[in-house]
Design a protein around this motif. Structure first.
Motif, PDB file in Angstrom:
ATOM      1  N   ARG A   1       0.846  -1.201   0.000  1.00 27.03           N
ATOM      2  CA  ARG A   1       0.000   0.000   0.000  1.00 27.03           C
ATOM      3  C   ARG A   1       0.878   1.245   0.000  1.00 27.03           C
ATOM      4  O   ARG A   1       1.916   1.266   0.642  1.00 27.03           O
ATOM      5  N   THR A   2       0.420   2.279  -0.713  1.00 27.75           N
ATOM      6  CA  THR A   2       1.170   3.533  -0.776  1.00 27.75           C
ATOM      7  C   THR A   2       0.270   4.694  -0.393  1.00 27.75           C
ATOM      8  O   THR A   2      -0.963   4.599  -0.467  1.00 27.75           O
ATOM      9  N   TRP A   3       0.912   5.816   0.014  1.00 23.99           N
ATOM     10  CA  TRP A   3       0.191   7.050   0.323  1.00 23.99           C
ATOM     11  C   TRP A   3       1.122   8.240   0.139  1.00 23.99           C
ATOM     12  O   TRP A   3       2.351   8.082   0.132  1.00 23.99           O
ATOM     13  N   THR A   4       0.488   9.408  -0.031  1.00 23.66           N
ATOM     14  CA  THR A   4       1.251  10.641  -0.226  1.00 23.66           C
ATOM     15  C   THR A   4       0.823  11.730   0.752  1.00 23.66           C
ATOM     16  O   THR A   4       1.354  12.845   0.698  1.00 23.66           O
ATOM     17  N   THR A   5      -0.136  11.431   1.618  1.00 20.35           N
ATOM     18  CA  THR A   5      -0.655  12.418   2.568  1.00 20.35           C
ATOM     19  C   THR A   5      -0.819  11.788   3.937  1.00 20.35           C
ATOM     20  O   THR A   5      -0.798  10.558   4.086  1.00 20.35           O
ATOM     21  N   ALA A   6      -1.032  12.640   4.939  1.00 21.77           N
ATOM     22  CA  ALA A   6      -1.282  12.150   6.296  1.00 21.77           C
ATOM     23  C   ALA A   6      -2.576  11.341   6.349  1.00 21.77           C
ATOM     24  O   ALA A   6      -2.644  10.300   7.019  1.00 21.77           O
ATOM     25  N   SER A   7      -3.590  11.784   5.642  1.00 20.81           N
ATOM     26  CA  SER A   7      -4.846  11.025   5.646  1.00 20.81           C
ATOM     27  C   SER A   7      -4.666   9.688   4.927  1.00 20.81           C
ATOM     28  O   SER A   7      -5.284   8.688   5.294  1.00 20.81           O
ATOM     29  N   GLY A   8      -3.809   9.654   3.914  1.00 25.43           N
ATOM     30  CA  GLY A   8      -3.503   8.395   3.241  1.00 25.43           C
ATOM     31  C   GLY A   8      -2.826   7.413   4.181  1.00 25.43           C
ATOM     32  O   GLY A   8      -3.109   6.213   4.147  1.00 25.43           O
ATOM     33  N   TYR A   9      -1.935   7.931   5.023  1.00 27.89           N
ATOM     34  CA  TYR A   9      -1.286   7.094   6.037  1.00 27.89           C
ATOM     35  C   TYR A   9      -2.334   6.503   6.977  1.00 27.89           C
ATOM     36  O   TYR A   9      -2.359   5.296   7.221  1.00 27.89           O
ATOM     37  N   GLY A  10      -3.210   7.372   7.467  1.00 25.28           N
ATOM     38  CA  GLY A  10      -4.254   6.903   8.382  1.00 25.28           C
ATOM     39  C   GLY A  10      -5.173   5.886   7.733  1.00 25.28           C
ATOM     40  O   GLY A  10      -5.550   4.884   8.358  1.00 25.28           O
TER      41      GLY A  10
END
Length: 190
Positions: free
Chosen positions: A171-180
């Motif tokens: 899984r990948t993310w680029t924002t704090a909400s993506g991390y959450g």
């Protein structure tokens, strides 16, 4: 050891490291005061195979070796780590400071010690630049601020945006909400 006590893996690591240190100091005439050198084994270390801490108030260096690195590497590789940390101890004892600069590189080369030690554990997260022309990436073992909020930080190569990958799940993310969101979605698999 007294009756009833058994040698532990930490005892083995320290014993082998001390013997090797004595051989290195004698063979290469490395001016390390072994009586002002302490040894520890870390059962928790996941990234660094070794570290050398300087206690200026006592003029003592402590070499900390990672149990996991000892278990993963062959002796030849682990002995290189011991020599690497001995160079740090030498620098601390002789100059009151240590790093990986020219002085370190020269002495480490004479001892066939690596200038940097390879990671012995797979990272939990990988940060990768999103710019097609940049191949920057960084590995992290903990959910640091740049992992949790990648939109607040920049690529270490070109200054562009980057994404974070959770290596176990992909899984990948680029924002704090993506991390959450990724953390919530993975639940126990996080």
């Amino acid at each position: 050891m007294t009756d009833g006590e058994e040698y532990t893996l930490a005892d083995e690591i320290v014993a082998r490291a001390r013997i090797h240190a004595r051989e290195v100091v004698d063979e290469h005439e490395l001016a390390v005061d072994l009586s002002a050198l302490e040894w520890e084994v870390s059962a928790r270390a996941r990234r660094r195979a070794g570290a050398c801490q300087w206690h200026a108030d006592r003029e003592v260096a402590t070499i900390v070796l990672a149990r996991r690195a000892y278990e993963r590497y062959d002796w030849s590789t682990f002995a290189g780590i011991v020599r690497h940390e001995l160079v740090h101890a030498w620098e601390f004892q002789q100059f009151g400071e240590s790093g990986h600069g020219d002085r370190f590189r020269k002495r480490a080369g004479a001892l066939a010690a690596p200038r940097y030690c390879d990671a012995f554990a797979e990272p939990r997260y990988v940060l990768r630049c999103l710019a097609g022309s940049c191949d920057w990436c960084a590995k992290r073992h903990r959910a640091s601020k740049p992992v949790k909020s990648p939109d607040q930080y920049r690529c270490g190569g070109c200054g562009g945006a980057y994404e974070v990958e959770h290596t176990k799940s992909g899984r990948t993310w680029t924002t704090a909400s993506g991390y959450g969101g990724a953390k919530a979605a993975l639940g126990d698999d996080w």
